[in-house]
Design an enzyme around this catalytic site. Structure first.
Site, short mmCIF file in Angstrom:
data_model
loop_
_atom_site.label_atom_id
_atom_site.label_comp_id
_atom_site.label_asym_id
_atom_site.label_seq_id
_atom_site.Cartn_x
_atom_site.Cartn_y
_atom_site.Cartn_z
CG HIS A 1 -0.03 7.02 5.90
ND1 HIS A 1 -1.08 6.96 5.40
CD2 HIS A 1 -0.74 6.37 7.05
CE1 HIS A 1 -1.87 7.29 5.67
NE2 HIS A 1 -2.69 6.85 6.91
CD GLN B 1 -9.22 3.36 15.48
OE1 GLN B 1 -8.72 2.17 15.17
NE2 GLN B 1 -8.64 4.72 14.30
CE LYS C 1 -3.76 13.41 9.11
NZ LYS C 1 -5.33 13.33 9.76
CG MET D 1 -7.47 2.04 10.64
SD MET D 1 -8.45 2.59 11.03
CE MET D 1 -8.97 3.97 10.64
N GLY D 2 -4.10 1.41 6.83
CA GLY D 2 -4.23 1.11 5.53
C GLY D 2 -4.39 2.60 4.62
CG ASN D 3 -7.16 5.08 1.28
OD1 ASN D 3 -6.00 5.09 0.00
ND2 ASN D 3 -7.61 6.05 1.41
CG LEU E 1 -0.47 15.42 2.96
CD1 LEU E 1 0.49 14.33 2.29
CD2 LEU E 1 -1.58 15.77 1.81
#
Length: 284
Positions: A37, A61, A151, A30-32, A186
């Site tokens: 990632h 979501q 996670k 979802m980016g950021n 993270l």
């Protein structure tokens, strides 16, 4: 690195790679993006010829519209990071392209055995949103392999079951949680923490690991263990949200036959909802 925002261009590129016999890996996000990632991308590169990363803030979501509105959108920075890590294509569609009929009339994919228990019980519709978007991305990109972080343990279990039940010929790879030096997992949501909260945040994993150690030494009074962990979180400054100890394979309560447990923890710290998990071998 290619950056594609429309379905026709995506299909054209996927078709070209398929004609060339390329093996395709998918990393849905979802980016950021953060180093966790990037670890998924690095793992994907070892398993395929080309890596597709999707960046899509999935409205299905989110239970709260304000949470969706405030979720960070950092496409330019994300693409710069992905270029450095060797991703081949970023697919960043608009919601109207993914859900052309609108959210109310969208066809859903649900995994009821896992979508309404544990975290799903307190976040109705969340996991249905996850399985729906992941199924759509699988159909669009047709990957040979897809990488997900461990996670989000329940999410990974749900995706594995969906793949098995729906007959997708896709290898699902779980990638270990990436942590800061002080142990904090993270997460994009760590950015919501103040400086003071960031100093407190690693206590979540420390309390979880202490609980895991007690279980590894033979402690099986589950309710007492969870009550103690919740009390520790409160003393540290958290607001406990979800605390579970379940069978790692089924996510059901432990039985005498359970060989591995998973501790699932979620707690609020300020505006950030932090999650973590830990496996515990019960065979000793």
């Amino acid at each position: 690195m290619l950056i594609i925002e429309t379905l026709p261009l995506l299909r054209q590129q996927i078709r070209r790679w398929r004609q060339e016999g390329k093996r395709i890996a998918l990393v849905p996000t979802m980016g950021n993006l953060h180093e966790g990632h990037m670890t998924l991308v690095d793992e994907a590169k070892t398993r395929a010829d080309v890596v597709v990363v999707t960046i899509f803030v999935n409205p299905l979501q989110f239970e709260r519209p304000d949470d969706l509105a405030h979720y960070p959108r950092t496409l330019q920075e994300d693409c710069e990071k992905l270029t450095r890590h060797g991703a081949d294509l970023v697919f960043a569609p608009a919601a109207a392209d993914i859900y052309p009929a609108g959210l109310e009339k969208q066809t859903y994919v649900d995994v009821p055995a896992l979508s309404t228990i544990l975290e799903g019980a307190s976040r109705p519709g969340h996991f249905r949103g996850v399985s729906t978007i992941v199924s759509k991305l699988f159909n669009l990109i047709q990957p040979d392999v897809a990488c997900f972080g461990e996670k989000d343990y329940q999410q990974l279990a749900l995706i594995r079951k969906m793949v098995a039940d729906m007959g997708y010929d896709i290898n699902i790879v779980g990638v270990p949680t990436v942590r800061a030096k002080d142990g904090l997992a993270l997460s994009s949501r760590n950015g919501y923490l103040t400086e003071e909260e960031r100093q407190i945040a690693p206590q979540l994993s420390k309390i979880m690991w202490a609980l895991a150690e007690k279980m590894a030494l033979g402690e099986r009074q589950i309710d007492a263990l969870l009550e103690d962990a919740a009390a520790q979180l409160l003393r540290a400054g958290f607001t406990p949200d979800e605390l579970f100890i379940r069978d790692a394979e089924t996510l059901q309560p432990l039985t005498v036959d359970s060989q591995q447990a998973v501790i699932l923890m979620a707690a609020w710290l300020g505006k950030a909802r932090l999650i973590d998990n830990q496996l515990v071998d019960l065979r000793h």
